[in-house]
Design a protein around this motif. Structure first.
Motif, PDB file in Angstrom:
ATOM      1  N   GLU A   1       3.807  -8.502   3.556  1.00 16.56           N
ATOM      2  CA  GLU A   1       5.117  -7.856   3.576  1.00 16.56           C
ATOM      3  C   GLU A   1       5.026  -6.404   3.127  1.00 16.56           C
ATOM      4  OE1 GLU A   1       4.453 -10.809   2.319  1.00 16.56           O
ATOM      5  OE2 GLU A   1       5.709 -12.196   3.494  1.00 16.56           O
ATOM      6  N   GLU A   2       4.215  -6.157   2.102  1.00 15.00           N
ATOM      7  CA  GLU A   2       4.049  -4.801   1.596  1.00 15.00           C
ATOM      8  C   GLU A   2       3.390  -3.894   2.626  1.00 15.00           C
ATOM      9  OE1 GLU A   2       3.476  -6.580  -2.924  1.00 15.00           O
ATOM     10  OE2 GLU A   2       1.746  -5.876  -1.777  1.00 15.00           O
ATOM     11  N   ALA A   3       2.376  -4.400   3.298  1.00 16.16           N
ATOM     12  CA  ALA A   3       1.681  -3.601   4.311  1.00 16.16           C
ATOM     13  C   ALA A   3       2.614  -3.213   5.446  1.00 16.16           C
ATOM     14  CB  ALA A   3       0.490  -4.390   4.859  1.00 16.16           C
ATOM     15  N   LEU A   4       3.381  -4.191   5.928  1.00 13.62           N
ATOM     16  CA  LEU A   4       4.286  -3.907   7.044  1.00 13.62           C
ATOM     17  C   LEU A   4       5.393  -2.949   6.613  1.00 13.62           C
ATOM     18  CD1 LEU A   4       4.671  -7.375   8.840  1.00 13.62           C
ATOM     19  CD2 LEU A   4       2.863  -5.662   9.022  1.00 13.62           C
ATOM     20  N   SER A   5       5.889  -3.121   5.385  1.00  7.89           N
ATOM     21  CA  SER A   5       6.954  -2.246   4.896  1.00  7.89           C
ATOM     22  C   SER A   5       6.475  -0.798   4.786  1.00  7.89           C
ATOM     23  CB  SER A   5       7.450  -2.736   3.535  1.00  7.89           C
ATOM     24  OG  SER A   5       8.432  -1.870   3.009  1.00  7.89           O
ATOM     25  N   LEU A   6       5.289  -0.582   4.258  1.00 11.54           N
ATOM     26  CA  LEU A   6       4.762   0.780   4.134  1.00 11.54           C
ATOM     27  C   LEU A   6       4.674   1.470   5.492  1.00 11.54           C
ATOM     28  CD1 LEU A   6       1.938   0.175   1.521  1.00 11.54           C
ATOM     29  CD2 LEU A   6       3.648   2.000   1.350  1.00 11.54           C
ATOM     30  N   LEU A   7       4.325   0.704   6.527  1.00  7.70           N
ATOM     31  CA  LEU A   7       4.090   1.272   7.852  1.00  7.70           C
ATOM     32  C   LEU A   7       5.293   1.146   8.788  1.00  7.70           C
ATOM     33  CD1 LEU A   7       0.483  -0.132   8.267  1.00  7.70           C
ATOM     34  CD2 LEU A   7       1.101   2.262   7.866  1.00  7.70           C
ATOM     35  N   SER A   8       6.419   0.675   8.245  1.00  8.25           N
ATOM     36  CA  SER A   8       7.654   0.518   9.041  1.00  8.25           C
ATOM     37  C   SER A   8       7.443  -0.411  10.233  1.00  8.25           C
ATOM     38  CB  SER A   8       8.177   1.882   9.516  1.00  8.25           C
ATOM     39  OG  SER A   8       8.432   2.743   8.424  1.00  8.25           O
ATOM     40  N   ILE A   9       6.643  -1.456  10.028  1.00  7.53           N
ATOM     41  CA  ILE A   9       6.435  -2.480  11.054  1.00  7.53           C
ATOM     42  C   ILE A   9       7.400  -3.629  10.763  1.00  7.53           C
ATOM     43  CG2 ILE A   9       4.783  -4.125  12.037  1.00  7.53           C
ATOM     44  CD1 ILE A   9       2.548  -2.197  11.230  1.00  7.53           C
ATOM     45  N   PRO A  10       8.141  -4.108  11.766  1.00  8.46           N
ATOM     46  CA  PRO A  10       9.167  -5.117  11.501  1.00  8.46           C
ATOM     47  C   PRO A  10       8.605  -6.407  10.893  1.00  8.46           C
ATOM     48  CG  PRO A  10       9.448  -4.174  13.688  1.00  8.46           C
ATOM     49  CD  PRO A  10       8.135  -3.683  13.177  1.00  8.46           C
ATOM     50  N   LEU A  11       9.404  -7.002  10.008  1.00 11.43           N
ATOM     51  CA  LEU A  11       9.124  -8.318   9.442  1.00 11.43           C
ATOM     52  C   LEU A  11       9.748  -9.375  10.342  1.00 11.43           C
ATOM     53  CD1 LEU A  11       9.918  -7.403   5.727  1.00 11.43           C
ATOM     54  CD2 LEU A  11       7.646  -7.862   6.661  1.00 11.43           C
ATOM     55  N   PRO A  12       9.366 -10.658  10.217  1.00  8.71           N
ATOM     56  CA  PRO A  12       8.379 -11.205   9.282  1.00  8.71           C
ATOM     57  C   PRO A  12       6.963 -10.968   9.787  1.00  8.71           C
ATOM     58  CG  PRO A  12       9.255 -12.963  10.648  1.00  8.71           C
ATOM     59  CD  PRO A  12      10.029 -11.729  11.018  1.00  8.71           C
ATOM     60  N   PRO A  13       5.981 -11.140   8.869  1.00  5.65           N
ATOM     61  CA  PRO A  13       4.587 -10.918   9.272  1.00  5.65           C
ATOM     62  C   PRO A  13       4.108 -11.964  10.276  1.00  5.65           C
ATOM     63  CG  PRO A  13       4.832 -10.911   6.876  1.00  5.65           C
ATOM     64  CD  PRO A  13       6.109 -11.442   7.435  1.00  5.65           C
ATOM     65  N   THR A  14       3.306 -11.524  11.212  1.00  5.67           N
ATOM     66  CA  THR A  14       2.593 -12.408  12.132  1.00  5.67           C
ATOM     67  C   THR A  14       1.130 -12.001  12.109  1.00  5.67           C
ATOM     68  OG1 THR A  14       2.879 -10.926  14.025  1.00  5.67           O
ATOM     69  CG2 THR A  14       4.631 -12.566  13.630  1.00  5.67           C
ATOM     70  N   THR A  15       0.265 -12.817  12.660  1.00  3.29           N
ATOM     71  CA  THR A  15      -1.149 -12.420  12.689  1.00  3.29           C
ATOM     72  C   THR A  15      -1.314 -11.108  13.446  1.00  3.29           C
ATOM     73  OG1 THR A  15      -1.504 -13.839  14.624  1.00  3.29           O
ATOM     74  CG2 THR A  15      -2.010 -14.779  12.464  1.00  3.29           C
ATOM     75  N   GLU A  16      -0.546 -10.937  14.512  1.00  5.54           N
ATOM     76  CA  GLU A  16      -0.660  -9.718  15.310  1.00  5.54           C
ATOM     77  C   GLU A  16      -0.198  -8.492  14.527  1.00  5.54           C
ATOM     78  OE1 GLU A  16       0.781 -12.520  16.299  1.00  5.54           O
ATOM     79  OE2 GLU A  16      -0.594 -13.213  17.868  1.00  5.54           O
ATOM     80  N   SER A  17       0.934  -8.599  13.832  1.00  6.05           N
ATOM     81  CA  SER A  17       1.443  -7.434  13.107  1.00  6.05           C
ATOM     82  C   SER A  17       0.565  -7.108  11.894  1.00  6.05           C
ATOM     83  CB  SER A  17       2.892  -7.666  12.671  1.00  6.05           C
ATOM     84  OG  SER A  17       3.013  -8.730  11.756  1.00  6.05           O
ATOM     85  N   ILE A  18      -0.022  -8.122  11.285  1.00  4.31           N
ATOM     86  CA  ILE A  18      -0.924  -7.893  10.149  1.00  4.31           C
ATOM     87  C   ILE A  18      -2.187  -7.180  10.617  1.00  4.31           C
ATOM     88  CG2 ILE A  18      -2.405  -9.074   8.463  1.00  4.31           C
ATOM     89  CD1 ILE A  18      -0.095 -11.227   8.349  1.00  4.31           C
ATOM     90  N   GLU A  19      -2.736  -7.606  11.750  1.00  3.01           N
ATOM     91  CA  GLU A  19      -3.928  -6.942  12.287  1.00  3.01           C
ATOM     92  C   GLU A  19      -3.605  -5.503  12.691  1.00  3.01           C
ATOM     93  OE1 GLU A  19      -5.432  -9.448  15.380  1.00  3.01           O
ATOM     94  OE2 GLU A  19      -5.787 -11.138  14.018  1.00  3.01           O
ATOM     95  N   ARG A  20      -2.425  -5.304  13.230  1.00  2.00           N
ATOM     96  CA  ARG A  20      -2.003  -3.943  13.581  1.00  2.00           C
ATOM     97  C   ARG A  20      -1.923  -3.065  12.332  1.00  2.00           C
ATOM     98  NH1 ARG A  20       4.176  -2.351  15.459  1.00  2.00           N
ATOM     99  NH2 ARG A  20       3.994  -0.119  14.949  1.00  2.00           N
ATOM    100  N   ALA A  21      -1.362  -3.612  11.244  1.00  2.00           N
ATOM    101  CA  ALA A  21      -1.236  -2.844  10.001  1.00  2.00           C
ATOM    102  C   ALA A  21      -2.603  -2.456   9.461  1.00  2.00           C
ATOM    103  CB  ALA A  21      -0.462  -3.659   8.963  1.00  2.00           C
ATOM    104  N   ALA A  22      -3.547  -3.394   9.472  1.00  2.00           N
ATOM    105  CA  ALA A  22      -4.895  -3.085   8.987  1.00  2.00           C
ATOM    106  C   ALA A  22      -5.514  -1.955   9.797  1.00  2.00           C
ATOM    107  CB  ALA A  22      -5.765  -4.338   9.046  1.00  2.00           C
ATOM    108  N   ASN A  23      -5.343  -2.010  11.109  1.00  2.00           N
ATOM    109  CA  ASN A  23      -5.893  -0.953  11.971  1.00  2.00           C
ATOM    110  C   ASN A  23      -5.260   0.398  11.674  1.00  2.00           C
ATOM    111  OD1 ASN A  23      -7.740  -2.549  13.396  1.00  2.00           O
ATOM    112  ND2 ASN A  23      -6.185  -3.221  14.861  1.00  2.00           N
ATOM    113  N   GLU A  24      -3.953   0.404  11.418  1.00  2.00           N
ATOM    114  CA  GLU A  24      -3.273   1.673  11.128  1.00  2.00           C
ATOM    115  C   GLU A  24      -3.753   2.276   9.815  1.00  2.00           C
ATOM    116  OE1 GLU A  24       0.920   1.902  11.672  1.00  2.00           O
ATOM    117  OE2 GLU A  24       0.911   0.786  13.564  1.00  2.00           O
TER     118      GLU A  24
END
Length: 328
Positions: free
Chosen positions: A181-204
Motif C-alpha cells: 500500500e505504501e509503495a503504490l501510494s508514493l507512486l500514485s498507483i491506484p489501490l488495492p495492490p495486485t501482483t501486477e501493480s506491485i511489480e510495476r511499483a518496483a520497476n518505477e
C-alpha cells in the motif's frame, strides 16, 4: 564494551515503544518497529551479533526489562532517561480501523547514538522514518563506514508529496522496502495492490535509481501475497507468505510482521553472504512467527532454541522446498 569479535552484524535505529491497549495491563505491550526488527533478526542470530538501543524512562517497568532480557542481554543497549517517560503509544480500535499515536515525547535515534558503543558501525543498519529524516541519518554514515542499509519508509509519509524527497535519498540506500500500500501510494498507483501493480511499483523505483550506481534492491512486502524483490540486475521474484489463507488459526495479529521481516532479511543476508533471495526466505519465516500472537514471539532455550515451540530452520526448509517445487 565493544564487541571483541568485530562490529555487530545488525542494528536497528527504530525506537523501543510500549504500546497501550484497552485490554492490556499497566505495563503495556512491548512493540515498536525497531523491537520487532531486532527480534526478527534474533530468530537467526545469537544476541551478541545484533543490537538495539532501549531508552529507559523514569517509569520503565522491571517486568518489561525482564521480558527483553529473555531474548539475550547482549542485544540490548539500555540508556537511562530519568527526566522523561519511556516512549509510549496508544493503539485504538474502531471496527476494522486501527489508530496509532504517541502519548509521550519520542527519543529518536541516529548513527551518532551508536558512536563509542558496542553497536558502533554495524554491517547492516535498519531505519524507519520519513525520506527527509533518512537523508539526515545517511549524512552521519561517514568515516569509511559503508553498511548495507535497509530503509523502511514510515507509513504516514508514504504519500505522493514525499516522492521528491525519497528520490533524493534512494541512491544512498541499499534496500528500499515499503509495504504494498505504501509503495503504490508514493507512486500514485491506484489501490488495492495486485501482483501486477506491485511489480510495476518496483520497476518505477528502480528506474528512479536505488543504491550506488543503481545496484540496490526494492523489496515490497505484500501481506498474504508474499514479498516481491527485484534489482536492475535480476529478474523479479515472488516469495510466498509462509502462512496462507488456509492457515487462518495461525494468523492472530499482523502488527510488526513487516518490521520482523526486515530483521530476518538482515540476518539472512549475513548468513548467506549477501544472497538477497535466500535472505528473503529467512525474512518470511521471521514474519511468520510475529503474526502468531499479539506482541513478540516466545523464545525457549534448552539445547536448541525454539520459537513458539517450533524451529525457524525447519520452517526455512519447508519454505525453500515449497519454492523449489513451484519452480520445477
Amino acid at each position: 564494551m565493544p564487541n571483541d569479535s568485530g562490529p555487530v552484524w545488525f542494528v536497528t535505529l527504530g525506537m523501543f515503544i510500549v504500546d497501550e491497549f484497552s485490554f492490556m495491563d499497566e505495563d503495556g505491550q512491548l512493540t515498536g518497529g525497531g523491537t520487532y526488527a531486532a527480534i526478527g533478526a534474533r530468530l537467526w542470530l545469537p544476541p551478541d551479533r545484533l543490537g538495539m538501543i532501549v531508552d529507559r524512562g523514569h517509569d520503565f517497568s522491571p517486568l518489561i526489562e525482564a521480558k527483553l532480557l529473555e531474548y539475550g542481554q547482549e542485544m540490548w543497549m539500555f540508556r537511562d532517561q530519568p527526566l522523561c517517560g519511556t516512549t509510549r503509544a496508544l493503539n485504538s480500535y474502531r471496527g476494522e480501523h486501527r489508530g496509532f499515536k504517541y502519548i509521550t515525547p519520542r527519543i529518536r535515534l541516529t548513527p551518532k547514538d551508536l558512536e563509542g558503543t558496542k553497536l558502533a558501525k554495524p554491517k547492516i543498519l535498519h531505519f524507519i522514518c520519513s525520506p527527509s529524516r533518512a537523508s539526515a541519518i545517511m549524512s552521519e554514515v561517514t568515516g569509511g563506514w559503508e553498511p548495507i542499509t535497509i530503509y523502511e519508509p514510515i507509513p504516514d509519509r508514504c504519500v505522493p508529496e514525499e516522492l521528491p524527497a525519497l528520490m533524493n535519498i534512494l541512491p544512498s540506500i541499499t534496500i528500499l522496502s515499503p509495504n504494498a500500500e505504501e509503495a503504490l501510494s508514493l507512486l500514485s498507483i491506484p489501490l488495492p495492490p495486485t501482483t501486477e501493480s506491485i511489480e510495476r511499483a518496483a520497476n518505477e523505483f528502480l528506474e528512479i535509481g536505488v543504491g550506488l550506481e543503481k545496484q540496490g534492491w526494492v523489496i515490497i512486502r505484500s501481506g498474504e501475497l508474499g514479498a516481491y524483490l527485484k534489482s536492475v540486475q535480476t529478474e523479479g521474484a515472488w516469495i510466498d507468505a509462509y502462512w496462507t489463507a488456509s492457515d487462518v488459526e495461525k494468523i492472530v495479529d499482523v502488527t510488526g510482521a513487516g518490521n520482523s521481516f526486515l530483521g530476518g532479511l538482515a540476518a539472512g543476508m549475513m548468513l548467506s553472504n549477501g544472497d538477497v533471495y535466500e535472505a528473503a526466505l529467512h525474512a518470511t519465516v521471521s514474519a511468520s512467527y510475529t503474526i502468531e500472537q499479539e506482541g513478540l514471539p516466545r523464545m525457549s532455550s534448552t539445547a536448541i532454541e525454539t520459537w513458539n515451540g517450533d524451529s525457524p530452520s525447519l520452517r526455512l526448509e519447508v519454505l525453500r522446498k515449497r519454492h523449489e517445487e513451484r519452480n520445477d
